[in-house]
Design a protein around this motif. Structure first.
Motif, mmCIF file in Angstrom:
data_model
loop_
_atom_site.group_PDB
_atom_site.id
_atom_site.type_symbol
_atom_site.label_atom_id
_atom_site.label_comp_id
_atom_site.label_asym_id
_atom_site.label_seq_id
_atom_site.Cartn_x
_atom_site.Cartn_y
_atom_site.Cartn_z
ATOM 1 N N ALA A 28 4.515 6.431 -4.918
ATOM 2 C CA ALA A 28 3.841 6.216 -3.240
ATOM 3 C C ALA A 28 2.529 7.215 -3.085
ATOM 4 O O ALA A 28 1.178 6.962 -3.673
ATOM 5 C CB ALA A 28 4.034 7.097 -2.040
ATOM 6 N N LEU A 83 0.442 5.842 -6.624
ATOM 7 C CA LEU A 83 -0.336 4.426 -6.225
ATOM 8 C C LEU A 83 -1.500 4.663 -4.830
ATOM 9 O O LEU A 83 -2.221 4.837 -5.394
ATOM 10 C CB LEU A 83 1.091 4.143 -4.736
ATOM 11 N N ARG A 84 -1.369 6.338 -4.536
ATOM 12 C CA ARG A 84 -2.226 6.379 -3.678
ATOM 13 C C ARG A 84 -3.336 7.313 -4.593
ATOM 14 O O ARG A 84 -4.504 6.665 -3.945
ATOM 15 C CB ARG A 84 -2.004 7.370 -2.349
ATOM 16 N N SER A 119 1.385 -0.979 0.171
ATOM 17 C CA SER A 119 -0.112 -0.290 -0.069
ATOM 18 C C SER A 119 0.526 1.472 0.037
ATOM 19 O O SER A 119 2.314 1.094 0.394
ATOM 20 C CB SER A 119 -0.629 -0.692 1.322
ATOM 21 N N SER A 120 0.218 2.252 -0.343
ATOM 22 C CA SER A 120 1.253 3.851 0.093
ATOM 23 C C SER A 120 1.535 3.654 0.843
ATOM 24 O O SER A 120 2.527 4.729 1.382
ATOM 25 C CB SER A 120 0.351 5.038 -0.883
ATOM 26 N N GLN A 170 8.194 7.858 -2.972
ATOM 27 C CA GLN A 170 7.287 8.684 -3.125
ATOM 28 C C GLN A 170 6.875 9.374 -3.736
ATOM 29 O O GLN A 170 5.213 9.848 -3.908
ATOM 30 C CB GLN A 170 8.133 10.530 -2.413
ATOM 31 N N GLU A 179 -2.401 13.900 3.485
ATOM 32 C CA GLU A 179 -2.521 14.037 2.063
ATOM 33 C C GLU A 179 -0.890 15.668 1.394
ATOM 34 O O GLU A 179 -0.722 15.224 0.895
ATOM 35 C CB GLU A 179 -3.040 14.103 0.944
ATOM 36 N N GLU A 233 -5.509 4.321 -5.422
ATOM 37 C CA GLU A 233 -5.907 3.919 -4.501
ATOM 38 C C GLU A 233 -7.575 4.304 -4.213
ATOM 39 O O GLU A 233 -8.172 4.218 -4.139
ATOM 40 C CB GLU A 233 -5.397 3.885 -2.884
#
Ligand code: HEM
Lengths: 286, 454
Positions: A50, A53-54, A2-3, A47, A75, A57
């Protein structure tokens, strides 16, 4: 994966980079500085991934539309540290002053550590008021500006340490020894400070303007003197004062560096203090 | 007052032109602006008295701290700021205009010595061919040069991006333009609001602090309003009004969905989705079956309305809602039998069989719940807004030009030196000197190459 897990890796990477850069100041070993930079660069790449990725998500939450991951405090803090690294890397690629890392990486590390340890990282779909592309433009421009100011603040601290050491060392022109000897010269630091603010100021202006445009688009008022808006204007005033201070005799140098530090303190207050502290003062109104 | 050398008017002028005043007013604006973020603005007297003693309240109120962004002293600071900006620009602009339009193409020996970027060569040949060579050199490596002659000396002058000098002035002017836009908005604009029930229409709106409504000159019709939520949660996903505008009997805008962040504009007025609420009592459609029988009766009832049941008993809708906890639409019914016995029954649209398990005489099902809403629209007109955006664009472009573009100038001065020709090459940039130095150093070698060629 996961992020959130990746962001932990990033936090550790920035921590390592920070320690290595401080180690560089102590040991003067170029290898240590290079390792520090390696950690910083790897952290930045992870980062970047990530954050992507978020973003992905946010689309996976049942019933949600997905959104650019810059819409809540967690965030935005993560994004803030990303922008600090972005500006740092730009300066590093161009100038290669290794000592700067020791004064810039701590900001990025503290931001990540706070986000990972102290903030709620739940993905919450956007309420109607936030569903706008203006949000993304607004956040990106503001935070790039903030990051430039963070770098300027780090450089200003270096400048003040440097000129102080030089004064103590005697005639002011002989190079100061010790850690400070690793710093770029006062002239270069002053110039870097100015360059960073030169980049940050138009970005902050654009951030304020996109915020105003958004407010106007969403509810028909581009300016309503709410505390957040007002504080962004205060920050803007301070950096405008900085820009003019530099070209005024008697205000260049130390006073300009102080203005840069005060400007960044105001930036942080605008970003966090308004939400965390002023809310308390405001609560009587409700 | 010590105005020995200068007269009073000229020292006032100098005062308003000074950059120290700029720094002072910028910092004062920054510091005083804090007040309004710490003290909540524009509350009622009663709200303030809940926090402050009467004396403190009176004192702060006299200082206009409770509406400080419109106070005489804050506006005064802004005016001072604008005067400073205007005077400073007026003072400096002519010099910049001169530099751009009447550059010093024939600098004196003393001026030439002051350039830090300079190179000098002695070559054979005559002035004319050297000047030609140098003309080509500048055109190839920098910019086309103009040639001048004075006292037997030949001057070549070339420049790049002279408009960069105006970046600062565009930035400064932009601030006045933004203020102008704000003033236009304050004088000719207004802010109002209006509530329209679903299916209804309005032709006037209400302004803040004004008693009488303002006629629009056209009709705004609300065709529909709806709220949607994320999944089963209470987190709103969308507030949506469907609006139509009828002007002079003609439909100008037909069924335009209007949501937060996507307002509707017509004739300089903009309608923003801002609130909503129930309009009138909700209505439910229910079905009633007598236990053991097949036939069902259907009723549509408003909240509070009563209907007669087949057996002579009566049912009344006590309450109804679109969302009861997380269970969706629900209604509370009161069933009163002929002998006056009263029983409360709750039915859910999403759980049709729920009432069957009650083992009552009747089985109720909630077929539908219908609540009419009104939509709350914010209405604004601000003819100054485009001026403000113009100012903002100028601000950004002006800053970018002022920071990142530099006006670069180069001179080549060619003169007789005994039997040779002396060639001097100087250059300057109005900002970003370090980068220009590097650039000039490189150019220096090309300059020498160009001269040594035959
Ligand atoms: C009272 C108001 C102001 C006055 C009197 C003033 C005056 C000046 C002056 C004299 C200069 C130097 C111009 C030159 O190099 O020839 C300058 C530069 C500049 N001013 Fe202002 N200014 C004011 C407000 C502002 C504001 C609010 C901004 C914000 C955008 C601003 C942005 C700039 C910029 C970007 C520069 C260029 C700075 C540099 O070259 O480093 N000014 N101003």
């Amino acid at each position: 994966m996961s992020s959130g897990q990746l962001f932990n890796v990033v936090t550790f990477g920035y921590f390592a980079a920070m320690v290595l850069f401080i180690g560089f100041l102590a040991t003067r070993s170029v290898v240590v500085a290079k390792l520090g930079n390696l950690c910083a660069y790897i952290g930045f790449v992870v980062q970047t991934f990530a954050i992507g990725l978020r973003w992905y998500e946010t689309y996976q939450v049942p019933g949600a539309n997905g959104y650019a991951p810059m819409s809540n405090l967690y965030e935005s803090v993560v994004f803030f540290s990303w922008t600090i690294l972005l500006i740092y890397i730009m300066i590093d690629l161009k100038y290669k002053y290794r000592a700067v890392g020791a004064f810039v990486l701590p900001f990025a590390f503290l931001a990540m550590a706070w986000a990972q340890l102290g903030l709620n990282d739940a993905i919450a779909p956007l309420v109607p008021a936030l569903q706008s592309n203006w949000l993304t433009y607004h956040v990106i421009t503001c935070f790039l500006g903030y990051a430039a100011f963070a770098v300027a603040c780090g450089v200003s601290i270096m400048y003040l340490i440097k000129v102080r050491k030089q004064k103590n060392a005697g005639d002011g022109s002989s190079p100061a020894g010790g850690i400070v000897g690793l710093f770029p010269s006062a002239k270069i630091l002053d110039d870097l400070n100015y360059k960073a603010i030169m980049i940050g100021f138009p970005l902050l202006s654009l951030g304020i303007i996109t915020g105003a445009a958004w407010a106007n688009y969403a509810w028909g008022t581009y300016w309503s003197w709410d505390p957040k808006e007002t504080w962004s204007l205060i920050v803007w005033f301070i950096y405008a004062a900085f820009l003019h201070a530099r070209i005024t005799r008697g205000w260049a140098g130390r006073r300009a560096a102080f203005l840069s530090i005060i400007g960044f303190a105001a930036t942080i207050f605008c970003y966090l203090g308004v939400n965390l502290l002023l809310a308390g003062l405001h609560s009587y109104g409700s | 007052m010590s105005t020995k050398q200068r007269g009073v008017p000229s020292s006032i002028w100098e005062f308003f032109c000074s950059l120290k005043l700029t720094i002072f007013s910028l910092i004062s604006l920054a510091v005083t602006s804090i007040i309004g973020t710490v003290l909540q603005q524009n509350l009622t007297r009663k709200q303030y008295l809940a926090v402050f003693s009467k004396d403190t309240y009176e004192f702060l109120n006299d200082l206009q701290f409770f509406d400080m962004y419109h106070s005489w002293w804050f506006i005064g600071l802004l005016v001072l700021f604008c005067i400073n900006l205007t005077c400073c620009s007026i003072k400096r602009f002519p010099r910049v205009w001169r530099i751009v339009h009447h550059p010093n193409v024939t600098p004196t020996e003393q001026q030439l010595k002051a350039f830090s970027n300079a190179d000098e060569r002695l070559v054979k040949g005559d002035i004319k061919t050297v000047a030609e060579k140098m003309g080509n050199f500048l055109a190839e490596n920098f910019a086309a040069a103009k040639v001048f002659e004075k006292d037997g000396i030949t001057y070549l002058y070339a420049e790049k991006r002279k408009y960069a000098r105006f970046g600062v002035y565009v930035t400064h002017l932009s601030i006045l333009v933004i203020f102008l836009g704000a003033i236009i908005g304050n004088i000719y604009g207004f802010k109002g609001y209006v509530n329209i029930p679903e299916g209804g229409s309005v032709s006037q709106i209400w302004l803040r602090n004004v008693e009488a409504p303002l006629p629009l000159g056209f009709d705004v019709h609300c065709d529909d309003f709806s709220v949607s939520f994320y999944g089963d949660s209470q987190r709103p996903k969308e507030f949506r009004s469907v609006l139509s505008i009828v002007d002079g009997g003609e439909v100008k805008i037909d069924h335009r969905p209007t949501v937060v962040n996507d307002p509707l504009s017509y004739k300089g007025l903009t309608f923003y989705q801002s609130s909503y609420g129930p309009a009138g009592a909700g209505a439910v459609a229910i079905k009633v079956k007598v236990r053991g029988e097949d036939k069902a009766d259907a009723f549509t009832l408003q909240r509070g309305e009563t209907a007669e049941l087949p057996g002579g008993d009566r049912v009344k809708v006590v309450d109804c809602t679109a969302t009861f906890r997380n269970f969706g639409p629900a209604a509370q019914l009161a069933v009163t039998s002929r002998d006056g016995e009263r029983q409360i029954v709750t039915v859910f649209k999403n759980f049709a069989k729920f009432d069957e398990q009650r083992n009552g005489k009747y089985i109720f099902t909630l077929v539908d719940f219908n609540q009419l809403y009104y939509t709350g629209l914010q209405v604004t007109k601000d003819p100054g807004v485009m001026v403000v955006w113009l100012g903002c664009t100028m601000l950004i472009l002006g800053c970018l030009v002022a920071f990142f573009i530099s006006h670069q100038r180069m001179w080549v001065v060619i003169s007789e030196q005994k039997d040779k020709v002396g060639v001097r090459f100087v250059g300057t940039s109005h900002r970003n000197q370090p980068a220009f130095e590097l650039y000039f150093d490189e150019l220096k070698y090309k300059f020498r190459d160009a001269l040594s060629q035959d």
